[in-house]
Design a protein around this motif. Structure first.
Motif, PDB file in Angstrom:
ATOM      1  N   ARG A 185       0.841  -1.199   0.000  1.00  0.00           N
ATOM      2  CA  ARG A 185       0.000   0.000   0.000  1.00  0.00           C
ATOM      3  C   ARG A 185       0.876   1.250   0.000  1.00  0.00           C
ATOM      4  O   ARG A 185       1.904   1.296   0.663  1.00  0.00           O
ATOM      5  N   GLY A 186       0.482   2.266  -0.737  1.00  0.00           N
ATOM      6  CA  GLY A 186       1.253   3.498  -0.805  1.00  0.00           C
ATOM      7  C   GLY A 186       0.403   4.735  -0.595  1.00  0.00           C
ATOM      8  O   GLY A 186      -0.829   4.688  -0.608  1.00  0.00           O
ATOM      9  N   TYR A 187       1.072   5.852  -0.386  1.00  0.00           N
ATOM     10  CA  TYR A 187       0.414   7.139  -0.155  1.00  0.00           C
ATOM     11  C   TYR A 187       0.952   8.162  -1.151  1.00  0.00           C
ATOM     12  O   TYR A 187       2.161   8.221  -1.408  1.00  0.00           O
ATOM     13  N   LEU A 188       0.067   8.969  -1.699  1.00  0.00           N
ATOM     14  CA  LEU A 188       0.455  10.022  -2.628  1.00  0.00           C
ATOM     15  C   LEU A 188       0.777  11.290  -1.860  1.00  0.00           C
ATOM     16  O   LEU A 188      -0.015  11.744  -1.028  1.00  0.00           O
ATOM     17  N   LEU A 189       1.943  11.866  -2.127  1.00  0.00           N
ATOM     18  CA  LEU A 189       2.331  13.132  -1.528  1.00  0.00           C
ATOM     19  C   LEU A 189       2.652  14.126  -2.630  1.00  0.00           C
ATOM     20  O   LEU A 189       3.638  13.982  -3.364  1.00  0.00           O
ATOM     21  N   ASN A 190       1.789  15.121  -2.769  1.00  0.00           N
ATOM     22  CA  ASN A 190       2.021  16.228  -3.686  1.00  0.00           C
ATOM     23  C   ASN A 190       1.455  17.494  -3.046  1.00  0.00           C
ATOM     24  O   ASN A 190       1.055  17.486  -1.874  1.00  0.00           O
ATOM     25  N   ASN A 191       1.419  18.586  -3.794  1.00  0.00           N
ATOM     26  CA  ASN A 191       0.951  19.849  -3.225  1.00  0.00           C
ATOM     27  C   ASN A 191      -0.493  19.779  -2.760  1.00  0.00           C
ATOM     28  O   ASN A 191      -0.895  20.467  -1.813  1.00  0.00           O
ATOM     29  N   ASP A 192      -1.292  18.944  -3.407  1.00  0.00           N
ATOM     30  CA  ASP A 192      -2.700  18.840  -3.030  1.00  0.00           C
ATOM     31  C   ASP A 192      -2.930  17.951  -1.809  1.00  0.00           C
ATOM     32  O   ASP A 192      -3.955  18.070  -1.140  1.00  0.00           O
ATOM     33  N   SER A 193      -1.998  17.041  -1.524  1.00  0.00           N
ATOM     34  CA  SER A 193      -2.194  16.102  -0.415  1.00  0.00           C
ATOM     35  C   SER A 193      -1.309  16.397   0.794  1.00  0.00           C
ATOM     36  O   SER A 193      -1.231  15.587   1.715  1.00  0.00           O
ATOM     37  N   GLY A 194      -0.637  17.563   0.797  1.00  0.00           N
ATOM     38  CA  GLY A 194       0.083  17.971   1.995  1.00  0.00           C
ATOM     39  C   GLY A 194       1.559  18.220   1.845  1.00  0.00           C
ATOM     40  O   GLY A 194       2.208  18.688   2.790  1.00  0.00           O
ATOM     41  N   LEU A 195       2.168  17.902   0.695  1.00  0.00           N
ATOM     42  CA  LEU A 195       3.597  18.127   0.507  1.00  0.00           C
ATOM     43  C   LEU A 195       3.890  19.622   0.528  1.00  0.00           C
ATOM     44  O   LEU A 195       3.218  20.410  -0.140  1.00  0.00           O
ATOM     45  N   ILE A 196       4.903  20.017   1.285  1.00  0.00           N
ATOM     46  CA  ILE A 196       5.295  21.420   1.359  1.00  0.00           C
ATOM     47  C   ILE A 196       6.792  21.535   1.102  1.00  0.00           C
ATOM     48  O   ILE A 196       7.545  20.577   1.268  1.00  0.00           O
ATOM     49  N   ASP A 197       7.210  22.700   0.675  1.00  0.00           N
ATOM     50  CA  ASP A 197       8.610  22.959   0.342  1.00  0.00           C
ATOM     51  C   ASP A 197       9.060  22.069  -0.826  1.00  0.00           C
ATOM     52  O   ASP A 197       8.298  21.261  -1.343  1.00  0.00           O
ATOM     53  N   VAL A 198      10.317  22.233  -1.214  1.00  0.00           N
ATOM     54  CA  VAL A 198      10.896  21.454  -2.306  1.00  0.00           C
ATOM     55  C   VAL A 198      11.715  20.320  -1.701  1.00  0.00           C
ATOM     56  O   VAL A 198      12.559  20.558  -0.825  1.00  0.00           O
ATOM     57  N   PRO A 199      11.483  19.076  -2.100  1.00  0.00           N
ATOM     58  CA  PRO A 199      12.280  17.964  -1.560  1.00  0.00           C
ATOM     59  C   PRO A 199      13.773  18.194  -1.749  1.00  0.00           C
ATOM     60  O   PRO A 199      14.213  18.771  -2.749  1.00  0.00           O
ATOM     61  N   LYS A 200      14.554  17.732  -0.767  1.00  0.00           N
ATOM     62  CA  LYS A 200      16.007  17.875  -0.794  1.00  0.00           C
ATOM     63  C   LYS A 200      16.653  16.514  -1.025  1.00  0.00           C
ATOM     64  O   LYS A 200      16.292  15.532  -0.369  1.00  0.00           O
ATOM     65  N   ARG A 201      17.592  16.440  -1.921  1.00  0.00           N
ATOM     66  CA  ARG A 201      18.297  15.200  -2.214  1.00  0.00           C
ATOM     67  C   ARG A 201      19.165  14.809  -1.025  1.00  0.00           C
ATOM     68  O   ARG A 201      19.871  15.643  -0.445  1.00  0.00           O
ATOM     69  N   VAL A 202      19.134  13.533  -0.620  1.00  0.00           N
ATOM     70  CA  VAL A 202      19.967  13.046   0.477  1.00  0.00           C
ATOM     71  C   VAL A 202      20.679  11.774   0.040  1.00  0.00           C
ATOM     72  O   VAL A 202      20.176  11.001  -0.778  1.00  0.00           O
ATOM     73  N   THR A 203      21.857  11.573   0.589  1.00  0.00           N
ATOM     74  CA  THR A 203      22.626  10.354   0.370  1.00  0.00           C
ATOM     75  C   THR A 203      23.095   9.846   1.715  1.00  0.00           C
ATOM     76  O   THR A 203      23.732  10.586   2.477  1.00  0.00           O
ATOM     77  N   LEU A 204      22.774   8.586   2.025  1.00  0.00           N
ATOM     78  CA  LEU A 204      23.178   7.980   3.288  1.00  0.00           C
ATOM     79  C   LEU A 204      24.368   7.061   3.045  1.00  0.00           C
ATOM     80  O   LEU A 204      24.380   6.270   2.104  1.00  0.00           O
TER      81      LEU A 204
END
Length: 365
Positions: free
Chosen positions: A201-220
């Motif tokens: 099961r998955g969840y949609l995250l965009n501007n309409d569903s609550g995403l805020i700001d611009v995602p930041k690239r990360v490397t672990l």
């Protein structure tokens, strides 16, 4: 998102199995509630999640309940009629201080504290044993439910399973044998492949569903059980407690679009001021390990030639599973058997050791 302005919480506290108290917007979002703030940190690590909850002006009766040993806290938060469980755990510290004319109580809460701290296990199972059954037994001894990822495969232990020690060590022994990973989320044991989701099961995250700001690239950086770094994105969105650790999210933004696994979340909120925000690390999802039939090694012995048959693909490289957990790169198609001890087989090239693996992961050539 107008519903984000109808913020609502309920918080229950009390000794395990005994009456406690409940505060918050119990009946509706418009109901007046005590001032509460929270900061919750969750990850997929094989360790307890932690949280801090601050409550203003609790009654003397309710403060007394918090003094009970291993008091349980359950916090739900959301908007209007859409609330989700964001925290379950045991109180490890409750400190009350003056805050101008008010009285503020700060709780430190640990998810799975009692289950991991107090559960000692003594088990001896004869005959062929499915590791899935051992997981279920350990969870029952810990007093918590268990959820398995749907793509898992389980090793069959032909000579049974024996263990004496803490449930935590038992879980680590079991996941090392099967190549799995475990964590406790809201008092539920999750078992997954390392880096893989617990559900389809998955969840949609965009501007309409609550995403805020611009995602930041990360490397672990690579962990002790892997030689590869992991890439992903740091995302921020309005509180959605339904999105948990090892869940899938579909991120849609101007810089990235794709499916990712939630590896870490911080949830922050205050019912009287500021936004309720989740900050999460959403990582790329590796391919599922190759599922192979259970084997007993086909009489593998020192000096034999073998190939590794339980593998996974990561960043263009084929990897096998080490006996004690973690992975190794399969640089060769065929390896020499250097040592055999029970179901533990040391393989390599000549006398140069590559890894120790489970005998069931090998096939004689």
């Amino acid at each position: 998102m107008s519903e984000n302005f109808l913020r609502r919480y309920t918080l229950k506290c009390g000794p395990m199995g005994q009456p406690g108290f409940e505060i918050g917007n119990v009946r509706s979002a418009e109901e007046t509630a005590l001032h509460v703030s929270f900061s919750i940190e969750k990850s997929d690590a094989e360790a307890s999640n932690t949280a801090k909850v601050q409550i203003w002006n609790l009654s003397e009766r309710n403060l007394k309940l918090l003094e009970a040993k291993d008091c349980i806290v359950e916090l739900k938060a959301g908007y209007g009629d859409n609330m989700a469980l964001v925290l379950v755990g045991n109180v490890t510290s409750a400190v009350t201080t003056s805050d101008n004319a008010d009285r503020m109580t700060e709780l430190e809460v640990v998810d799975g504290r009692v289950a991991l701290r107090d559960t000692d296990v003594s088990v001896s199972l004869n005959g062929a044993v499915n590791c899935m059954d051992v997981y279920a037994f350990l969870a029952s001894q810990m007093g918590i439910p268990v959820v398995f990822a749907p793509d898992l495969t389980y090793r069959i232990l032909p000579n049974g399973f024996s263990f004496v020690g803490s449930a935590r060590n038992g879980l680590q022994k079991l996941t090392g044998c099967c190549g799995h990973s475990w964590s406790i989320q809201n008092q539920i044991l999750q078992v997954t492949w390392p880096g893989r989701p617990v559900s389809v099961r998955g969840y949609l995250l965009n501007n309409d569903s609550g995403l805020i700001d611009v995602p930041k690239r990360v490397t672990l950086a690579a962990t002790s059980g892997s030689t590869e770094q992991t890439n992903g994105w740091e995302i921020r969105y309005f509180l959605n407690g339904a999105i948990g650790i090892n869940d899938i999210v579909m991120v849609e933004s101007s810089v990235v679009s794709g499916y990712f696994r939630i590896q870490k979340i911080t949830m922050d909120g205050d019912n009287l001021e500021g936004d309720w925000i989740c900050t999460a690390q959403a990582l790329e999802i590796p391919a599922a390990p190759v599922s192979v039939p259970q084997a007993e090694g086909d009489g593998i012995k020192k000096g034999d030639k073998v190939k590794v048959i339980r593998t996974t693909e990561q960043y263009g490289k084929t990897k096998g599973y080490q006996y004690a957990g973690g992975t190794f790169v399969c640089w060769y198609d065929v390896y020499d058997v250097i040592q055999v001890k029970g179901d533990r087989v040391v393989i390599g090239i000549g006398n140069t050791v590559t890894a120790a693996v489970n005998i069931g992961d090998l096939e004689k050539v």
